[in-house]
Structures are given as structure tokens and as C-alpha cells.
Write an enzyme that holds these catalytic residues in place. Structure first.
Site, PDB file in Angstrom:
ATOM      1  N   GLY A   1      31.932  29.150  13.223  1.00  0.00           N
ATOM      2  CA  GLY A   1      32.172  28.086  12.251  1.00  0.00           C
ATOM      3  C   GLY A   1      31.521  26.769  12.678  1.00  0.00           C
ATOM      4  O   GLY A   1      31.050  26.000  11.850  1.00  0.00           O
ATOM      5  N   GLY A   2      31.485  26.570  13.989  1.00  0.00           N
ATOM      6  CA  GLY A   2      30.849  25.355  14.517  1.00  0.00           C
ATOM      7  C   GLY A   2      29.360  25.533  14.790  1.00  0.00           C
ATOM      8  O   GLY A   2      28.699  24.614  15.273  1.00  0.00           O
TER       9      GLY A   2
ATOM     10  N   GLY B   1      37.426  29.337  21.000  1.00  0.00           N
ATOM     11  CA  GLY B   1      38.149  29.431  19.734  1.00  0.00           C
ATOM     12  C   GLY B   1      37.630  30.606  18.916  1.00  0.00           C
ATOM     13  O   GLY B   1      36.746  31.350  19.339  1.00  0.00           O
TER      14      GLY B   1
ATOM     15  N   GLU C   1      27.908  31.222  22.490  1.00  0.00           N
ATOM     16  CA  GLU C   1      29.258  31.732  22.755  1.00  0.00           C
ATOM     17  C   GLU C   1      29.206  33.230  23.054  1.00  0.00           C
ATOM     18  O   GLU C   1      29.917  33.725  23.929  1.00  0.00           O
ATOM     19  CB  GLU C   1      30.144  31.479  21.536  1.00  0.00           C
TER      20      GLU C   1
ATOM     21  N   THR D   1      33.714  26.199  22.191  1.00  0.00           N
ATOM     22  CA  THR D   1      33.323  25.111  21.285  1.00  0.00           C
ATOM     23  C   THR D   1      34.312  25.024  20.123  1.00  0.00           C
ATOM     24  O   THR D   1      34.789  26.066  19.650  1.00  0.00           O
ATOM     25  CB  THR D   1      31.903  25.409  20.756  1.00  0.00           C
TER      26      THR D   1
END
Ligand code: 5RP
Length: 225
Positions: free
Chosen positions: A95-96, A81, A102, A25
Site C-alpha cells: 500500500g505504501g 505492516g 519489503e 514501512t
């Protein structure tokens, strides 16, 4: 932007036919997903699992065949990422706001590649606030507890309301600062009822791919086979 793009595209060289692929993501993962879509349209035969709703939407847009996580036994390769990573492969992600999914996807993957621009490489993690997914129920008590442990929590907001994760939870960002005590943070967080998962990923990835200017650098993690 260019560094993220070249790292994302480079990572697709590790994809092979018949793989089950984990799609990460974020803005760097975007370029990887776009390239995977192109490869699929040219005949690459893979199936993918998405780590977030936003990635699901992107994968559908790029006509990448998706499976739900419960339909796969394992994942061959996840490409994702990262927000910050140090020389010992300690990393902060989320961060997202997709850290929980994840982490689950990475935990069942044979191989994990993280893609990034050069700003993500740090001497010591912690400048980027550590995201923690918490249960909305009783969140004021969780925040109070985090504060009392000097973990400097800030409830993540989106416009005027708390940010909601894909799992219908909240995110608290811990402003720990560089050189924080990882052991202290992990030990205390695991004892707080209502803390569901953290964005600390320790020695998780097998290799990192870093866009640096016009070039791309691949670094293997010597502690992962
Ligand atoms: C999302 C993440 C992302 O991978 C991380 O925030 C990096 O994002 P970007 O590639 O946009 O810099 O962990 O939860």
C-alpha cells in the site's frame, strides 16, 4: 491508530541484543520504529536494515544504526505492516509502495512478524488492490496486457504524475476483488515482461500481531517453524 500502536510496540518484545533487524514501512511500522529508537537510546544493541527511503529517514531520526542490505549476511527478524491477510497467511502488501524491498528483506530473514490493526484481517484477500511494481519503460503495453487478462490495472498516481517507487519504477494496482484466483494471477504476472514484483506475500510471516481494541493478539503461523 491505537491498535496500530499497541501492535507495533508489542512486536519490539521479540527483539534481542545483537540482532540484525529489518524495519518495515508504513504507519504501523512507524510505532515499532519509534519504540526501537527508544530501546536503542536505553542501550539495546542492534543494527537495522530499512525497507524504504521513508523508513531510512525515520530510523535516522530515531538514531537507529542502519546497514545497507548488502552489508548483512542475513536478517534475524523483520517487523513490517500488511494491507490484508487471510486465515491461511496469504497477504497483500505494498500500500505504501515498498513491496519490492519489503519482499527482498523478508526473503533473507529468519523470522518475520507482521503488525496490524484488526481491519487487516479478512476472510479472503483482494478487496485491497494488489500492488505490482512495473518498469516505467513501455508501461502502456504492460497496462494493456494486464487489462487483456482482466486484472483491472490502475496506474498509481501521486498528484498528477505516476507514483515512483524507491527503485525508480511504477506501481500498478490490480482491482481484483475478494476471492480472486491467486494461481491465475501469479502465473500470468510472471510471464509479463516488465512486471518486476508483486505485493502478494504467500505464507511469508512466522507470526502476526494484531491490535484489537485495547488488546493485542499474537497468532503463530503453524506452517512456519
Ligand atoms: C508498504 C506496506 C505497508 O506495510 C502496508 O501498506 C501497511 O501499511 P500501514 O501500516 O500504514 O497500514 O506494505 O509498502
Amino acid at each position: 491508530m491505537k491498535e496500530k500502536k499497541i501492535a507495533g510496540i508489542k512486536a519490539t518484545e521479540y527483539i534481542q541484543d545483537n540482532m540484525i533487524l529489518g524495519l518495515g514501512t508504513g504507519s504501523t511500522a512507524y510505532y515499532m520504529i519509534e519504540k526501537v529508537g527508544e530501546l536503542v537510546s536505553q542501550g539495546l544493541n542492534i543494527k537495522a536494515v530499512a525497507t524504504s527511503q521513508s523508513t531510512t529517514i525515520l530510523a535516522n531520526e530515531f538514531k537507529i544504526p542502519l546497514l545497507s542490505l548488502d552489508k548483512v549476511k542475513r536478517i534475524d527478524l523483520v517487523i513490517d505492516g500488511v494491507d490484508e491477510i487471510d486465515g491461511q497467511f496469504n497477504a497483500i502488501k505494498g500500500g505504501g509502495g515498498a513491496l519490492f524491498r519489503e519482499k527482498i528483506v523478508a526473503s533473507i530473514a529468519d523470522n518475520v512478524i507482521w503488525i496490524m490493526d484488526s481491519s487487516k484481517i479478512v476472510d479472503s484477500i483482494g478487496t485491497f488492490p494488489l500492488p505490482v511494481e512495473i518498469l516505467p519503460y513501455g508501461c502502456s503495453h504492460i497496462l494493456k496486457k494486464l487489462k487483456s487478462l482482466s486484472l483491472k490495472p490502475v496506474l498509481r498516481m501521486k498528484e498528477d504524475v505516476p507514483f515512483i517507487t524507491d527503485n525508480h519504477n511504477y506501481i500498478v494496482d490490480l482491482h481484483l476483488g475478494k476471492d480472486f484466483d491467486i494461481k491465475y494471477v501469479l502465473e500470468n504476472l510472471k510471464d509479463i515482461i516488465g512486471v518486476l514484483e508483486t505485493g502478494l506475500f504467500l505464507n511469508t510471516c512466522n507470526r502476526v500481531i494484531i491490535g484489537t481494541g485495547d488488546n493485542v493478539k499474537v497468532v503463530e503461523n503453524p506452517n512456519k517453524s
